[in-house]
Design an enzyme around this catalytic site. Structure first.
Site, PDB file in Angstrom:
ATOM      1  N   LYS A 119      -7.177  50.388 100.962  1.00 46.90           N
ATOM      2  CA  LYS A 119      -8.336  49.450 100.774  1.00 46.90           C
ATOM      3  C   LYS A 119      -9.516  49.064 102.254  1.00 46.90           C
ATOM      4  O   LYS A 119      -8.566  48.362 102.719  1.00 46.90           O
ATOM      5  CB  LYS A 119      -7.995  48.443  99.879  1.00 46.90           C
ATOM      6  CG  LYS A 119      -9.066  48.276  98.813  1.00 46.90           C
ATOM      7  CD  LYS A 119      -9.432  48.743  97.897  1.00 46.90           C
ATOM      8  CE  LYS A 119     -10.062  48.588  96.606  1.00 46.90           C
ATOM      9  NZ  LYS A 119      -9.852  49.045  95.541  1.00 46.90           N
TER      10      LYS A 119
HETATM   11  N1  GLU Z   1     -12.301  51.688  94.043  1.00 49.79           N
HETATM   12  C1  GLU Z   1     -11.914  52.804  93.446  1.00 49.79           C
HETATM   13  C2  GLU Z   1     -10.299  51.974  92.207  1.00 49.79           C
HETATM   14  O1  GLU Z   1     -10.659  50.491  92.678  1.00 49.79           O
HETATM   15  C3  GLU Z   1     -12.229  54.048  93.860  1.00 49.79           C
HETATM   16  C4  GLU Z   1     -11.095  54.492  94.833  1.00 49.79           C
HETATM   17  C5  GLU Z   1     -11.292  56.096  95.653  1.00 49.79           C
HETATM   18  O2  GLU Z   1     -11.475  56.207  94.550  1.00 49.79           O
HETATM   19  O3  GLU Z   1     -10.758  55.951  96.371  1.00 49.79           O
HETATM   20  O4  GLU Z   1      -9.118  53.317  92.011  1.00 49.79           O
END
Ligand code: GLU
Length: 425
Positions: A119
């Site tokens: 993240k």
């Molecule tokens: N931000 C989204 C999540 O928390 C998607 C992450 C992604 O597609 O890699 O799952």
């Protein structure tokens, strides 16, 4: 010139001192007794593999220089490259990013996608930046984290306050660094730059699909069901549209701009139009707290983490809670919900539609072969239904919550990979 933008009234300030990272650690502790011999490796999940803190200096439109703090955390790479979004928000911290990265590790494993968890975040209120400043921030951040990302290393995607345009800037910046166009370095891109059809609404669609499956098991008809929704951004609004099509009534909506409670149900398309025009969702400040007492059948949490406290969990009337956001429920609230017999579809399944279509996008970019939207939605439906079915069965057999069951299924996959790979050196 900066566009005039009104400030949100509700900050979603966490009504608790429990940090997302400590919520996550409690969740891991609850799973450990079910891991048997794999429990030997569980400490792995309590330590992010790698965390990068970056300074992002930007020359602002007025000539001043401001510094922003950014992070990219790769929590676990045992099952594949890092995967997870990038968030722009004033409350971003390293600890929060660690928790969000860890939930991505669990989420990709619960869905059996060939990824680890990562993240990113930048502590900034993007509403205070011009488009030009936002582009500079995105490009400098990408340049700073370029040493650890890549299509086979770690693949960012949109999250809170980031979108396809931000992904296009990231893709371009990374491509300039490596000297060729590398579409697969991010997902959630614009469709003509290698993005996938269906990605924008995929997270909301996943909330609907997992909600539909859970409601069916509870014997709850979606036609006529009353839905209360917290968060009317990308996830909440797309989920609301699908529930409305299924005949459910959206009886309450809360977002940063206010709380709207209405017995007769909102017209989702009207509300979206108001919202897009920058008029907020309306409603009365007196209802901000009353939101948690609204008579409803389904509560969708699609705002930020740490929203459902034990106190709020005592008050809610829903039979089913759908976690569109990451980490919206505190560990103590989980206990209250279990005692009250309220079913929770946990974030790691409920909002996994986004990362699942991100996976489809990544596969399409590698093969340079793009699928039809109907095909993407059908494959998404199949993967979510199957993941939920497995977790449901495990939960029933062991008399544990869906969250704990999903964690066990996911942790078994991660820690088996960990064990098979062995320790280096
Ligand atoms: N931000 C989204 C999540 O928390 C998607 C992450 C992604 O597609 O890699 O799952």
């Amino acid at each position: 010139m900066k566009a005039e933008k009104s400030s949100p009234r509700l900050s979603y300030t966490a009504p608790s001192t429990e940090s997302p990272w400590s919520t996550y650690l409690t969740q891991i502790d609850r799973v450990t007794p079910y891991l048997g011999r794999l429990g030997r490796w569980v400490e792995t999940l309590k330590h992010p593999k790698r965390a990068l803190i970056v300074d992002i200096p930007i020359e602002m439109d007025d000539g001043s220089v401001r510094h922003f703090e950014g992070f990219r955390v790769q929590h676990n790479l045992s099952r594949g490259p890092g995967k997870g979004g990038l968030r722009f928000h004033p409350s971003v911290t390293l600890e929060e990013t660690m928790a969000l990265a860890a939930w991505m590790t669990i989420k990709t494993a619960a869905m059996d996608l060939p990824f680890g968890g990562a993240k990113g975040g930048v502590r900034v209120d993007p509403r205070t930046l011009s488009r030009h400043e936002l582009e500079k921030l995105t490009r400098r951040y990408t340049s700073e984290i370029a040493i650890i990302i890549g299509p086979k290393r770690d693949i960012p995607a949109p999250d809170v306050n980031t979108n396809a345009q931000v992904m296009a800037w990231m893709m371009d910046t990374y491509s300039m660094h490596v000297g060729f166009t590398s579409t697969g370095v991010v997902t959630g891109k614009p469709v003509h730059l290698g993005g996938s059809l269906g990605r924008v609404k995929a997270t909301g669609r996943g909330v609907y699909v997992t909600g539909r499956e859970a409601a069916q098991r509870l014997g709850l008809e979606l036609e006529g069901a009353r839905v209360a929704l917290q968060g009317f951004g990308n996830v909440g609004s797309a989920a609301a549209e699908l529930f409305a099509v299924a005949g459910s009534k959206i009886v309450a909506v809360q977002d940063q701009w206010g709380t709207l409670i209405t017995g007769k149900g909102v017209d989702v398309e009207d509300l979206l139009a108001r919202h897009r025009a920058g008029h907020g969702i309306g409603g009365s400040p007196a209802d901000d707290d009353a939101f948690w007492d609204v008579p409803c059948d389904i509560l969708i949490l699609a705002a930020l983490e740490s929203q459902l406290t034990a106190e709020r969990a005592q008050r809610i009337k829903a039979k089913l809670v759908l976690e569109g956001a990451n980490g919206p429920t505190l560990a103590a609230a989980d206990d209250v919900l279990a005692d009250r017999g309220i079913l929770v579809v946990p974030d790691i399944l409920c909002n996994a539609g986004g990362v699942t279509v991100s996976y489809f996008e990544w596969v399409q970019d590698f093969s340079n072969f793009f699928w039809k939207e109907s095909e993407i939605n059908a494959r998404l439906d199949t993967l979510l239904v199957e993941a939920l079915r497995k977790v449901w069965l495990y939960g029933e057999r062991n008399s544990i919550s869906l969250r704990t069951a999903a964690f066990v299924v996911a942790c078994e996959r991660i820690l088996t990979a960990r064990q098979e790979r062995g320790l280096y050196p």
